[in-house]
Scaffold this motif. Sequence first.
Motif, short mmCIF file in Angstrom:
data_model
loop_
_atom_site.label_atom_id
_atom_site.label_comp_id
_atom_site.label_asym_id
_atom_site.label_seq_id
_atom_site.Cartn_x
_atom_site.Cartn_y
_atom_site.Cartn_z
N LYS A 113 0.98 -1.04 -0.02
CA LYS A 113 0.09 0.06 0.03
C LYS A 113 0.82 1.44 -0.01
N GLN A 161 2.27 1.68 -3.67
CA GLN A 161 1.09 2.02 -4.60
C GLN A 161 0.69 3.55 -4.28
N ASP A 162 0.73 4.07 -3.01
CA ASP A 162 0.23 5.45 -2.68
C ASP A 162 1.54 6.37 -2.86
N CYS A 163 2.75 5.84 -3.06
CA CYS A 163 3.85 6.72 -3.01
C CYS A 163 3.72 7.68 -4.27
N LYS A 176 6.57 1.77 -10.21
CA LYS A 176 5.84 0.56 -9.27
C LYS A 176 5.61 -0.57 -9.66
N CYS A 214 9.12 3.47 0.87
CA CYS A 214 7.71 2.56 0.77
C CYS A 214 7.67 1.51 1.80
#
Length: 260
Positions: free
Chosen positions: A170, A173-175, A183, A222
């Motif tokens: 997560k 993915q949100d970075c 990614k 991450c």
Amino acid sequence: MSVKFTILGSGSAGNCAYLETGETRILVDAGFSPRQIRLRLASIGRTPENLTAILITHEHSDHIAGLIGIAAKLNIPIYCNRGTKDAFEYSLKTRFNCNLFNTGDRFDLADVQVETFAIPHDAQDPVGYLIRTNAGNFGFATDLGHATKLVLDRIRHANVLMLESNHDVKMLQDCPRRAWSLKQRILGRHGHLSNVAAAETAANIMSAELKHLYLAHLSRECNKPELAQHIMAEQLHHIGATHVQMQIAAQDVPCATLSF
């Protein structure tokens, strides 16, 4: 026989581990600057001049950055396969003294035996290692997108294991600073192991013989050490692996030396 093992540092900014037996002094990867490698070895009372060999897993810069200033300058033998040699000689624009093996080979270095095995990563011919010593077996499995049956079969014999726990899915993915293509590469089957995948891998190879587990190659952006540690600790508790000593391999400072 006295065996000493120190992870000098691990992460996306550099990877290097030191293993010493009665007759050998080995670096696995040399991913820091020559100055950093020298400083980190000095912190455990060692010098690059006394190295027997450097084993390279693959040609990415965080595993080979110190080769010119350490291996080439001091004429320390490098052990790697042809694909890795060609790749790092091209990127570093330097020729090196290399002892070549075919992936899957086993070879002896004085009083240790080195087993090589293929790992799935986006490099020319990346490998993991199982180094057998009289005091125990040391496994190295970092930079792999997934744990293949071959990887599991090889690292199952480790008493001390350096295992990648690169990212939280997560968080990755949100970075906001990572492009979607990057990614996808990291999450792919030739990218890097997530915390959950690392925990599953540990469960799949667990035995009474595994005593020390190092979580390695953590992403700064991450992942969080406490997150990686929590997920692995939960898995170890779930499978009853209370005998395993687990620790995070840091980027900036060497781990405490293990002595046998």
